[in-house]
Design a protein around this motif. Sequence first.
Motif, PDB file in Angstrom:
ATOM      1  N   GLY A  50       3.652  40.962  14.175  1.00 57.63           N
ATOM      2  CA  GLY A  50       2.930  39.727  14.426  1.00 57.63           C
ATOM      3  C   GLY A  50       1.498  40.008  14.842  1.00 57.63           C
ATOM      4  N   THR A  51       0.850  38.982  15.368  1.00 58.06           N
ATOM      5  CA  THR A  51      -0.560  39.062  15.728  1.00 58.06           C
ATOM      6  C   THR A  51      -0.751  38.666  17.184  1.00 58.06           C
ATOM      7  OG1 THR A  51      -1.072  36.752  15.204  1.00 58.06           O
ATOM      8  CG2 THR A  51      -1.124  38.348  13.375  1.00 58.06           C
ATOM      9  N   VAL A  52      -1.990  38.734  17.640  1.00 59.98           N
ATOM     10  CA  VAL A  52      -2.280  38.335  19.010  1.00 59.98           C
ATOM     11  C   VAL A  52      -2.019  36.841  19.195  1.00 59.98           C
ATOM     12  CG1 VAL A  52      -4.734  37.807  18.645  1.00 59.98           C
ATOM     13  CG2 VAL A  52      -3.959  38.626  20.889  1.00 59.98           C
ATOM     14  N   ILE A  53      -2.087  36.068  18.116  1.00 60.00           N
ATOM     15  CA  ILE A  53      -1.772  34.638  18.226  1.00 60.00           C
ATOM     16  C   ILE A  53      -0.284  34.449  18.534  1.00 60.00           C
ATOM     17  CG2 ILE A  53      -1.650  32.454  16.948  1.00 60.00           C
ATOM     18  CD1 ILE A  53      -4.228  33.264  15.547  1.00 60.00           C
ATOM     19  N   ASP A  54       0.564  35.278  17.946  1.00 56.46           N
ATOM     20  CA  ASP A  54       1.987  35.220  18.284  1.00 56.46           C
ATOM     21  C   ASP A  54       2.202  35.567  19.753  1.00 56.46           C
ATOM     22  OD1 ASP A  54       2.997  34.650  15.598  1.00 56.46           O
ATOM     23  OD2 ASP A  54       2.332  36.675  15.113  1.00 56.46           O
ATOM     24  N   ALA A  55       1.457  36.559  20.234  1.00 59.19           N
ATOM     25  CA  ALA A  55       1.552  36.928  21.650  1.00 59.19           C
ATOM     26  C   ALA A  55       1.074  35.781  22.535  1.00 59.19           C
ATOM     27  CB  ALA A  55       0.722  38.186  21.914  1.00 59.19           C
ATOM     28  N   LEU A  56       0.026  35.097  22.107  1.00 61.27           N
ATOM     29  CA  LEU A  56      -0.499  33.971  22.861  1.00 61.27           C
ATOM     30  C   LEU A  56       0.533  32.841  22.927  1.00 61.27           C
ATOM     31  CD1 LEU A  56      -4.115  32.603  22.311  1.00 61.27           C
ATOM     32  CD2 LEU A  56      -2.230  31.111  22.926  1.00 61.27           C
ATOM     33  N   GLU A  57       1.195  32.573  21.823  1.00 60.44           N
ATOM     34  CA  GLU A  57       2.222  31.525  21.797  1.00 60.44           C
ATOM     35  C   GLU A  57       3.377  31.874  22.729  1.00 60.44           C
ATOM     36  OE1 GLU A  57       2.172  28.595  20.860  1.00 60.44           O
ATOM     37  OE2 GLU A  57       1.669  28.260  18.762  1.00 60.44           O
ATOM     38  N   ALA A  58       3.785  33.152  22.712  1.00 64.63           N
ATOM     39  CA  ALA A  58       4.864  33.579  23.600  1.00 64.63           C
ATOM     40  C   ALA A  58       4.451  33.421  25.056  1.00 64.63           C
ATOM     41  CB  ALA A  58       5.242  35.029  23.304  1.00 64.63           C
ATOM     42  N   LEU A  59       3.207  33.783  25.370  1.00 67.27           N
ATOM     43  CA  LEU A  59       2.721  33.656  26.728  1.00 67.27           C
ATOM     44  C   LEU A  59       2.648  32.184  27.144  1.00 67.27           C
ATOM     45  CD1 LEU A  59      -0.014  35.855  28.264  1.00 67.27           C
ATOM     46  CD2 LEU A  59       0.004  33.425  28.780  1.00 67.27           C
ATOM     47  N   SER A  60       2.254  31.311  26.219  1.00 72.26           N
ATOM     48  CA  SER A  60       2.196  29.874  26.510  1.00 72.26           C
ATOM     49  C   SER A  60       3.578  29.340  26.846  1.00 72.26           C
ATOM     50  CB  SER A  60       1.615  29.111  25.314  1.00 72.26           C
ATOM     51  OG  SER A  60       0.298  29.513  25.036  1.00 72.26           O
ATOM     52  N   GLU A  61       4.584  29.795  26.118  1.00 73.76           N
ATOM     53  CA  GLU A  61       5.947  29.358  26.396  1.00 73.76           C
ATOM     54  C   GLU A  61       6.381  29.797  27.785  1.00 73.76           C
ATOM     55  OE1 GLU A  61       9.787  27.811  26.092  1.00 73.76           O
ATOM     56  OE2 GLU A  61       7.941  27.369  25.001  1.00 73.76           O
ATOM     57  N   VAL A  62       6.047  31.017  28.166  1.00 72.25           N
ATOM     58  CA  VAL A  62       6.368  31.496  29.517  1.00 72.25           C
ATOM     59  C   VAL A  62       5.650  30.627  30.552  1.00 72.25           C
ATOM     60  CG1 VAL A  62       6.095  33.419  31.132  1.00 72.25           C
ATOM     61  CG2 VAL A  62       6.853  33.851  28.799  1.00 72.25           C
ATOM     62  N   ALA A  63       4.386  30.299  30.312  1.00 68.16           N
ATOM     63  CA  ALA A  63       3.609  29.502  31.260  1.00 68.16           C
ATOM     64  C   ALA A  63       4.178  28.104  31.438  1.00 68.16           C
ATOM     65  CB  ALA A  63       2.152  29.424  30.811  1.00 68.16           C
ATOM     66  N   SER A  64       4.859  27.592  30.437  1.00 66.72           N
ATOM     67  CA  SER A  64       5.456  26.265  30.567  1.00 66.72           C
ATOM     68  C   SER A  64       6.599  26.270  31.577  1.00 66.72           C
ATOM     69  CB  SER A  64       5.950  25.764  29.203  1.00 66.72           C
ATOM     70  OG  SER A  64       7.114  26.457  28.780  1.00 66.72           O
ATOM     71  N   HIS A  65       7.137  27.453  31.883  1.00 61.73           N
ATOM     72  CA  HIS A  65       8.199  27.592  32.881  1.00 61.73           C
ATOM     73  C   HIS A  65       7.652  28.090  34.214  1.00 61.73           C
ATOM     74  CE1 HIS A  65      11.429  27.026  29.917  1.00 61.73           C
ATOM     75  NE2 HIS A  65      10.667  27.740  29.114  1.00 61.73           N
ATOM     76  N   SER A  66       6.729  29.061  34.161  1.00 65.77           N
ATOM     77  CA  SER A  66       6.226  29.692  35.379  1.00 65.77           C
ATOM     78  C   SER A  66       4.872  30.316  35.106  1.00 65.77           C
ATOM     79  CB  SER A  66       7.210  30.771  35.860  1.00 65.77           C
ATOM     80  OG  SER A  66       6.603  31.647  36.785  1.00 65.77           O
ATOM     81  N   LEU A  67       3.840  29.837  35.796  1.00 67.02           N
ATOM     82  CA  LEU A  67       2.518  30.439  35.611  1.00 67.02           C
ATOM     83  C   LEU A  67       2.484  31.840  36.208  1.00 67.02           C
ATOM     84  CD1 LEU A  67      -0.194  29.476  34.333  1.00 67.02           C
ATOM     85  CD2 LEU A  67      -1.041  29.321  36.674  1.00 67.02           C
ATOM     86  N   ALA A  68       3.256  32.078  37.267  1.00 73.49           N
ATOM     87  CA  ALA A  68       3.301  33.418  37.849  1.00 73.49           C
ATOM     88  C   ALA A  68       3.797  34.427  36.822  1.00 73.49           C
ATOM     89  CB  ALA A  68       4.204  33.429  39.087  1.00 73.49           C
ATOM     90  N   ALA A  69       4.875  34.079  36.120  1.00 75.42           N
ATOM     91  CA  ALA A  69       5.403  34.974  35.090  1.00 75.42           C
ATOM     92  C   ALA A  69       4.397  35.162  33.968  1.00 75.42           C
ATOM     93  CB  ALA A  69       6.717  34.420  34.548  1.00 75.42           C
ATOM     94  N   ALA A  70       3.721  34.090  33.580  1.00 70.77           N
ATOM     95  CA  ALA A  70       2.722  34.186  32.512  1.00 70.77           C
ATOM     96  C   ALA A  70       1.537  35.034  32.941  1.00 70.77           C
ATOM     97  CB  ALA A  70       2.247  32.784  32.119  1.00 70.77           C
ATOM     98  N   PHE A  71       1.161  34.959  34.207  1.00 69.19           N
ATOM     99  CA  PHE A  71       0.047  35.751  34.726  1.00 69.19           C
ATOM    100  C   PHE A  71       0.378  37.241  34.660  1.00 69.19           C
ATOM    101  CE2 PHE A  71      -2.860  36.492  38.630  1.00 69.19           C
ATOM    102  CZ  PHE A  71      -3.970  36.663  37.820  1.00 69.19           C
ATOM    103  N   VAL A  72       1.611  37.586  35.018  1.00 74.12           N
ATOM    104  CA  VAL A  72       2.057  38.974  34.907  1.00 74.12           C
ATOM    105  C   VAL A  72       2.079  39.415  33.443  1.00 74.12           C
ATOM    106  CG1 VAL A  72       4.094  40.462  35.130  1.00 74.12           C
ATOM    107  CG2 VAL A  72       3.332  39.078  37.073  1.00 74.12           C
ATOM    108  N   LEU A  73       2.619  38.564  32.570  1.00 71.05           N
ATOM    109  CA  LEU A  73       2.678  38.909  31.147  1.00 71.05           C
ATOM    110  C   LEU A  73       1.277  39.054  30.569  1.00 71.05           C
ATOM    111  CD1 LEU A  73       4.355  39.413  28.603  1.00 71.05           C
ATOM    112  CD2 LEU A  73       4.405  36.929  28.235  1.00 71.05           C
ATOM    113  N   TRP A  74       0.346  38.201  31.008  1.00 72.04           N
ATOM    114  CA  TRP A  74      -1.042  38.314  30.534  1.00 72.04           C
ATOM    115  C   TRP A  74      -1.625  39.677  30.896  1.00 72.04           C
ATOM    116  CZ3 TRP A  74      -5.398  38.637  33.876  1.00 72.04           C
ATOM    117  CH2 TRP A  74      -6.620  38.730  33.195  1.00 72.04           C
ATOM    118  N   GLY A  75      -1.508  40.065  32.165  1.00 73.17           N
ATOM    119  CA  GLY A  75      -2.060  41.357  32.571  1.00 73.17           C
ATOM    120  C   GLY A  75      -1.426  42.510  31.817  1.00 73.17           C
ATOM    121  N   HIS A  76      -0.112  42.460  31.679  1.00 74.79           N
ATOM    122  CA  HIS A  76       0.629  43.542  31.021  1.00 74.79           C
ATOM    123  C   HIS A  76       0.291  43.616  29.536  1.00 74.79           C
ATOM    124  CE1 HIS A  76       3.946  46.419  30.969  1.00 74.79           C
ATOM    125  NE2 HIS A  76       4.424  45.827  29.901  1.00 74.79           N
ATOM    126  N   ARG A  77       0.350  42.470  28.873  1.00 74.36           N
ATOM    127  CA  ARG A  77       0.102  42.448  27.411  1.00 74.36           C
ATOM    128  C   ARG A  77      -1.364  42.738  27.083  1.00 74.36           C
ATOM    129  NH1 ARG A  77      -1.076  42.963  23.156  1.00 74.36           N
ATOM    130  NH2 ARG A  77      -0.228  42.164  21.182  1.00 74.36           N
TER     131      ARG A  77
END
Length: 354
Positions: A50-77
């Motif tokens: 996939g592409t970085v857009i796929d990664a962005l979509e996955a991160l957006s889905e995580v953020a819809s549940h928990s911004l803390a989890a999305a923040f960690v995923l953002w830093g890691h990814r």
Amino acid sequence: MADPRCDGWLTEAADALDTGATLCEDLLPRLAAAGLPAVGVPQARGGAGGTVIDALEALSEVASHSLAAAFVLWGHRTYIEYLLQSPNLALADALLPDLLTGTQAGATGLSNAMKHLAGMEPLQVTAVTDGTALKVNGALPWVTNLRPQGFHVAAAVDGPDGVPFVASFAGTDGGVSRSDDLELIGLRGTNTAAITLADVRLPAGRIIAVNAREWLPRVRPAFAGLQCGMSIGLARRALAEARDAGGAGRGILAQPLSETTQRLEAAQSALFAGLRSRAFEADVAPLFEIRIALAEVVAEAVALELQALGGKAYLAGPGRGFARRSREAAFIPVITPSLVQLKTALAKRREQAA
């Protein structure tokens, strides 16, 4: 998301991740078990494709549940993205397996560098040579995903020749110190702390990019684009909650809900188009404008959720999710670079153009 079991866990864990550190140890392994860090990583490098857009979509889905989890995923990814775009293939090959499985954490300490690139502040990390090796000193005052179990952090370093470069430091390196977790008002389950570098000896094999000024504009779209995923996911969730809460006397909200949804979709479309075309590498101003627009959409979306919920939003039970999202929304404008810094950079560009 890649694994629906992670979806359910995040829903249950969202409040605990925001208000405390009890689930810090579990978060990254859960995200990795769901395959989320591997989204957008080439299969040849051990990822899911996939592409970085796929990664962005996955991160957006995580953020819809928990911004803390999305923040960690953002830093890691984002750290993973630095390795993918680095000419240092040996470093990437050595670190990617543990990063993709969540055994080691990746952290982006390049917020200072991104602000430096936009002319906002000087670099906070410097290097000198003692004739045999580089010795690095400085501080990174706010870095997320610094797991005590093991982390790697990227930082821009002002080189002894005046040319800044980007390097990776491990938590186990001599001279690398991690502070206690910062006392945040939310997002407390993110392993967010400060890093101090004191006479850290840096081997050449740890250099991600030898010329930061040339390399950073190529990775900045992914850095800021993935960051935008946090706003997209939070806004989507708040708007969905507002629509679901609509009842007697709430019909007046239908039009502002529709208008805010349209602004969200327009900003997302512009973001995806710029990432696909790589236009943001040549001109970052539209990306800054999208980030600002998305932050405004988040504020509107959470305000609409409050209006739709009414008094229930102020009750501890039914208002718990809204209370967390309101704290999450307060973080969006201050993510580095903050909205004030972005607006200042854009104003400076307009003055220079004039």
